[in-house]
Structures are given as C-alpha cells and as structure tokens.
Design a protein around this motif. Structure first.
Motif, short mmCIF file in Angstrom:
data_model
loop_
_atom_site.label_atom_id
_atom_site.label_comp_id
_atom_site.label_asym_id
_atom_site.label_seq_id
_atom_site.Cartn_x
_atom_site.Cartn_y
_atom_site.Cartn_z
N HIS A 130 1.02 -0.98 0.13
CA HIS A 130 -0.72 -0.11 0.13
C HIS A 130 0.68 1.36 0.60
N ILE A 131 0.24 2.06 -0.06
CA ILE A 131 0.50 3.64 0.36
C ILE A 131 0.80 4.18 1.29
N VAL A 132 1.89 3.95 1.48
CA VAL A 132 2.23 5.19 2.34
C VAL A 132 2.82 6.75 2.79
N LYS A 133 2.79 7.34 1.84
CA LYS A 133 3.06 8.85 1.88
C LYS A 133 2.62 9.01 0.17
N VAL A 134 2.84 9.94 -0.19
CA VAL A 134 3.07 10.82 -1.59
C VAL A 134 3.48 12.46 -1.24
N LYS A 135 4.62 12.42 -1.02
CA LYS A 135 5.63 13.56 -1.76
C LYS A 135 5.41 13.94 -2.88
N THR A 136 4.68 15.59 -2.79
CA THR A 136 4.46 16.36 -4.15
C THR A 136 5.36 17.42 -4.61
N THR A 137 5.95 17.61 -5.47
CA THR A 137 7.08 18.86 -5.62
C THR A 137 6.14 19.93 -6.76
N LYS B 134 3.16 26.25 17.53
CA LYS B 134 2.23 25.05 17.77
C LYS B 134 1.86 24.25 16.11
N VAL B 135 1.61 22.98 16.11
CA VAL B 135 1.45 22.41 14.67
C VAL B 135 0.05 22.26 14.24
N GLU B 136 -0.83 21.94 13.70
CA GLU B 136 -1.85 21.89 13.93
C GLU B 136 -2.51 20.59 12.84
N PRO B 137 -3.49 20.18 13.03
CA PRO B 137 -4.66 19.35 12.55
C PRO B 137 -4.32 19.24 10.64
N ALA B 138 -4.09 17.90 10.67
CA ALA B 138 -3.43 17.93 8.59
C ALA B 138 -5.33 18.45 8.02
N ARG B 139 -5.86 18.96 8.44
CA ARG B 139 -7.08 19.22 8.15
C ARG B 139 -7.20 20.94 7.94
N TRP B 140 -6.39 21.01 9.10
CA TRP B 140 -6.35 23.12 8.82
C TRP B 140 -5.38 23.40 7.66
N TYR B 141 -4.43 22.66 7.49
CA TYR B 141 -3.59 23.17 6.29
C TYR B 141 -4.10 22.97 5.30
N MET C 286 8.77 18.74 9.07
CA MET C 286 8.95 18.66 8.11
C MET C 286 8.32 17.89 6.74
N ASP C 287 8.39 17.04 7.08
CA ASP C 287 8.20 15.68 6.44
C ASP C 287 6.03 15.82 6.41
N TYR C 288 6.19 15.61 8.12
CA TYR C 288 4.73 15.95 7.64
C TYR C 288 3.91 16.67 6.85
N LEU C 289 4.56 18.03 7.12
CA LEU C 289 3.39 18.94 6.14
C LEU C 289 3.82 19.40 4.87
N TYR C 290 5.34 18.65 4.42
CA TYR C 290 5.91 19.08 2.94
C TYR C 290 5.04 19.51 1.80
N SER C 291 3.79 18.72 1.49
CA SER C 291 3.12 19.24 0.54
C SER C 291 1.54 19.69 1.06
N TYR C 292 1.71 20.51 1.77
CA TYR C 292 0.70 21.33 1.69
C TYR C 292 1.23 22.62 1.19
N PRO C 293 0.72 22.94 0.41
CA PRO C 293 0.98 24.34 -0.62
C PRO C 293 1.18 25.62 0.14
N CYS C 294 0.01 25.74 0.90
CA CYS C 294 0.08 27.05 2.36
C CYS C 294 1.16 27.37 2.55
N ILE C 295 2.03 26.49 3.05
CA ILE C 295 3.58 26.58 3.35
C ILE C 295 4.79 27.40 2.98
N ALA C 296 4.67 28.74 3.53
CA ALA C 296 5.82 29.34 2.63
C ALA C 296 7.15 29.49 3.52
N VAL C 297 6.84 29.60 4.67
CA VAL C 297 8.15 29.70 5.61
C VAL C 297 8.32 28.87 6.92
N TRP C 298 9.83 28.56 6.95
CA TRP C 298 9.59 27.95 8.46
C TRP C 298 10.28 28.65 9.49
#
Length: 605
Positions: free
Chosen positions: A214-221, A372-379, A431-443
């Motif tokens: 099965h698919i564990v994760k998809v990293k999108t760039t 703080k880091v939010e649940p995935a749905r927030w992003y 960073m691994d958890y949130l990498y594929s969310y396009p909204c994030i611009a700055v660490w």
C-alpha cells in the motif's frame, strides 16, 4: 460463540450510550458555541488526512476510559472514569479537566470492533497527535511507542487482532515545561503568555484498512518554471515491477495520466498550469493508484497546487518575498490555535476553519502559526481558502522565556545532547508531515531565543532539507546572517529597528491591542494587552493607525508583517476576536480596507 460475541458487543454499545448520556463539559470557564453544542457521539467525524484520503476508515473518537497513575505503576488496577477523545485531559471538553504532572502517566483504554468487510486487509491504527511520549498496546501486546507531541504516527496492528472485540490501551507521559521536549506555550503554572498544559491524545484516533502492499505517503513538489509537478510515493510491501499511476484532474476532467515503476518519481508536465495564490487558490485534484501484477492494490485521493516561493529585489533594490515570481507583501495575524474549551483541539471542524475564514474576511493573506502544529485538516483549509502559512517550530527545553537566560552560554542556549536530539527529530518530523501542503511558505525554527541553539547549523539544515521554501531563522530572536530574512519584533506599534539589505526584513510581531470584554474572559482579573482600550472603535482606530505606519515602512523596507493576534488566549486579551469566538472586537470592514492597503503598498513587478 457467535451469539455470545453479539451479546458482548451489544452490552458494549449500551454501556457506551449510557456514558455519552452522562458526559458533560467540565469546569466553569467560557466556551465556544461549537463546544456548547458538541455531540459526544459525533466528535470530529471528518476524514483526518484529506491530502491522502481513502474511502474506507473508522473513527475511534468518543468516550474512552482513563486513569492517572504514578509512573512507577505497570498498569492501573482500575480506571478513574471516562474521557472524551481527542480532547486533552486538562480541557473542559474532555469531561475531566484534571492535571497529570510529570510524576504521573495518563492511561487510556477503549474496546472497538473491526468491520467484517475488512477481512483479508491489513488494519492501520492512526494517531493524529499525542503529547508527548506514548506507548500503545492492542489486545495486551505492545505494538509500539512514539515520542513527539505534534506529528501523526501509525502502527499496522493486523497481527494482534483477535475475534470479536478488540482492546486498545495507551500510556502517555508528558513533562510539560519540566522536560527537554518541544511544548510550545504549555506550562504547569499558567500565567501571562504561558498557558494550560495539554497532555495525551489531542487529535483524531482512527483505523484504516489497506492491502499488505500500500501507499504510505506521497510527497508532492511543484515547479512552475518548468510547468511540472513531481510525485514521490513511499510504498509498503512493494516490489520491483509494481506501478504507481497518477491521474491529475482539473475539476471533473482528467487532464493527465502518468505511470512509473515504484522506485521512480512520477513527473508530470502541465500545459498552461493554473497557479495558486491567496486571490486564486486553485488546487488540482489527484488520484494516486498502486498496481501490482495487474491488480489494483491501493488508491488515494490527493491534491496539489502549482506555486513557487522565492525572493527577489524590487525596482528600488529592496529584497522582497515572492509568490509565483511576483513580489508579495505577506501580512497576517499571529495565530496560536488555542480554544477555551478544547485547548489545543478545536471542538469541531467548523470551528477549526472559522479562524481561517475570519482571517481572510479581514483582508489578511497570511497566518503565522505560532509555536504549535495543527491537525492536517487545518492546512487543507488554508490550501483551499488561499492563506499563506509561516510555520513555527514549537519551542521547548524546560524553561519559559524569563527563566531561560541562565542556560545561555554567550548568546545561545546550551542544550543537553538528549534535548538536541529531540529537537532535531521533531523538527524533521514536522517538516516531513507538512511538506506537501502548498500553503506553507516559511519555516520558522526558533522564536524569541526560546530554546535557540546552533542557529546557523539548524537554519542551514532546514534550508537544505526543503529548498522550496523560505527559512526565517529566529522570529524576534538572536540574529545571525543566515536564512532568508531578518525578523524583528516591536510592540505595540510598527518600527524598523534593524534592516538587512541582503535578506527580506520582516516585522515578525507587533500590535497586541487589548480589549477586555466582560462575559468573554478566561478569568475576571489579570487580563492584559500590550496596550488596552475600552471600546471596539478605540481598538479599530489604534489598529488603523498602526497599519498606516506599517504601509509606509513596507514601501521603504519591510517585506512582511505579523499582527498579534487572531484571538484572545487565556489572560491575553489582545485578540481581534474574543477567546470564545463570540465577538469580533474590531470594525471588520475598516480592518479589511486598511489591510488591503498595506498588502498593496509595495511595488509589484
């Protein structure tokens, strides 16, 4: 035996229904309307991970048994009562509202069943987040442990399932501000800018059936300059010859279908791609399928955006942040993500998205998610609504700000090897958890020297690990000539105390205009703001005065700014909204107009 199992399950259901009837929010603190109307039988029922969604799943939120016991105990002899998951035990909505302390551990227990339709499938047990160290047992067998209060984790529990009912137990230890781990604003003795502890499960717990392969994760760039998007799928149980198939959709229309053997990345070239921005938050839908020997093994629905985060100089030579190769002044509130009834956990998904919608309504284009880091749905909500996010690393390492200086050697904190190890692991996990969310611009790896250490090394690692985003080395902290920006804090009004001609100069925090509103206060005394006023008009007038000054400073050097803050939090009353979200404390129309003026004040190429 089958009839006995049916009776056991029936008794379990009746007992659970009785528990729901008895559940009540604990304490007498203010609550949101969502918390007041919470249905304990339907707690956060939305799919927890919309960026990688499967059709079948089972939510385990609801009433669990709990016990607080000394760390020395192997297991409590009996449980203390019921707790509503996923609300931290210190929260009102947990129905408990008790402290735990670092000398104790928090135990959970729940019985559940696995749908018969899942026969022949592997079963994954997912935790959205548990603060901080957790050990998990299924049917008496320890299946794993996890350290980290802000990131999801899961276990394949298939080998440990039995016929009939299943039992899960979770043990959690959380030292809050007495340990070396990241914990944000949590302290054992809340006061000022430091808030109530959050211990244990605070995001959705759920089950999901999958094939062994099965698919564990998809990293999108995405790459707008090359008009392409790259998918890197992580596969469990795969073998050479298995194939990943990616279908990209614009609405209901499939515009591209590309396949690759699983050891290869899937690269897709797009014709005239639609770009994502706050004004036009377009998302492409994606279907990712895994095939093995001609058979479909797994399929997930996802999405991505075509957008680029970068830097560049304007016609006056000022370094600007850019979105899609165009200058953009990023302006938004400091958003701490706390709730009077749920603490770290929003009572409902409607509540979770509310603050984001109001941020957009007020004319902001960005949110700084503060320690703080939010649940995935927030992003996902930010992706869909079009809000840029600056993501902080939650601070930690034992002490609040005013006690931390004794740990400094020169200008930086000296961490223990264990503390440093924890920081590095959790920052990478975030960073691994949130990498594929396009909204994030700055660490943002550090805030105001809180736990700041080895800045140059940490910033370089962050930038190398994710070169697609900007890195704000330390928001308002000790400054080093590294990363992409110089971030200064100034309260209450905007001021450019420093300037960096080689990096973007940003005002990482300012404002804090206070207004205490009776009937909407966490406590009746000790409320504070950096400045305080007595009416909505006075607050709005002061906000507009600051914003006009900010607009002038943006023209001559500032590339972004963060206003403190979205809502009141505990005794802080400097929010644009009250802590219970029942009152917007400013004139929304005037705020929106002046915010747009600030954003549009810089030169656009």
């Amino acid at each position: 035996m089958k009839s006995l199992s049916v009776w056991v399950l029936a008794i379990m259901v009746l007992a659970q229904m009785s528990g729901y009837a008895q559940w009540q929010p604990a304490g007498d603190k203010i609550k949101t309307e969502w918390g007041e109307n919470l249905d304990p039988q339907n707690v956060l029922q939305e799919y927890p991970r919309p960026i990688m969604q499967r059709e079948e799943w089972k939510n385990l939120n609801g009433l669990w048994e709990y016990a607080i016991a000394p760390k020395s105990f192997q297991e409590p002899g009996k449980f203390d009562g019921q707790i509503l998951v996923p609300f931290a035990i210190e929260s009102s909505l947990s129905g408990v509202q008790k402290p735990v302390g670092d000398e104790n551990v928090l135990w959970y227990k729940k019985y559940f069943s696995v749908p018969s339709a899942w026969k022949g499938k592997d079963v994954l047990l997912h935790f959205g987040a548990v603060d901080w160290r957790s050990d998990i047992w299924v049917n008496g067998v320890k299946v794993g442990s996890h350290e980290g209060g802000y990131t999801p984790f899961s276990f394949n529990i298939t080998p440990f399932l039995v016929k009939g009912k299943q039992e899960i137990k979770v043990k959690v230890w959380d030292p809050t501000d007495g340990g070396p781990q990241p914990r944000g604003k949590q302290v054992n003795r809340p006061e000022g800018i430091w808030y109530t502890p959050v211990t244990g499960i605070w995001q959705t717990v759920w089950l999901e059936p999958v094939s062994t392969t099965h698919i564990v994760k998809v990293k999108t760039t995405s790459d707008i300059d090359q008009s392409k998007v790259t998918f890197n799928a992580c596969i469990a149980g795969g073998k050479y010859g298995d194939v990943i198939q990616v279908k990209i959709k614009d609405g209901n229309q499939v515009i591209k279908t590309v396949k690759a053997e699983i050891s290869n990345k899937v690269e897709v070239k797009l014709d005239n791609p639609k770009l994502w921005s706050p004004d036009s938050p377009f998302l492409y839908d994606v279907e990712v399928a895994l095939w093995s020997e001609g058979k479909l093994k797994d399929k997930v629905d996802s999405y991505f955006a075509m957008r680029k985060i970068s830097m560049g100089r304007d016609e006056n030579g000022i370094m600007r942040m850019q979105l899609n190769n165009k200058n953009i002044f990023q302006f938004g509130p400091l958003d701490q993500g706390w709730w009077p009834d749920g603490l770290y956990t929003a009572p409902t998904d409607e509540a979770l998205v509310y603050d984001i919608r109001k941020t957009k309504d007020m004319g902001f284009n960005m949110i700084r998610k503060h320690v703080k880091v939010e649940p995935a749905r927030w992003y996902t909500h930010c992706d869909r609504l079009g809000v840029i996010v600056w993501q902080d690393m939650p601070n930690g390492d034992r002490e609040p700000e005013w006690q931390m200086f004794k740990y400094f050697n020169g200008s930086e904190l000296v961490r223990t090897p264990r503390s440093e190890e924890i920081y590095r692991k959790e920052w990478k996990d975030i960073m691994d958890y949130l990498y594929s969310y396009p909204c994030i611009a700055v660490w943002v790896p550090f805030n105001e020297r809180w736990g700041q250490f080895k800045t140059e090394e940490i910033v370089k690692w962050t930038k190398d690990y994710d070169p697609s985003r900007l890195v704000n080395p330390s928001s308002g902290g000790n400054h080093y000539p590294v990363g992409d920006m110089l971030d200064i804090h100034n309260y209450p009004g905007p001021a450019m105390k420093m300037y960096d001609g080689q990096r973007a100069t940003v005002l990482g925090e300012y404002g804090g205009i206070g207004l205490a509103l009776t009937d909407h206060l966490w406590v009746q005394d000790r409320n504070w703001g950096y400045v305080q006023f007595k009416s909505s008009k006075e607050v709005t007038d002061e906000y507009v005065k600051y914003a006009k000054k900010l607009a002038q400073l943006a023209k001559v050097g500032f590339a972004g700014a963060v206003y403190t803050q979205t809502t009141d939090v505990e005794v802080e009353v400097n929010g644009l909204m009250t802590y219970d979200r029942k009152v917007i404390k400013v004139d929304e129309k005037r705020i929106r107009e002046i915010n747009k003026e600030v954003i549009n004040s810089i030169v656009i190429p």
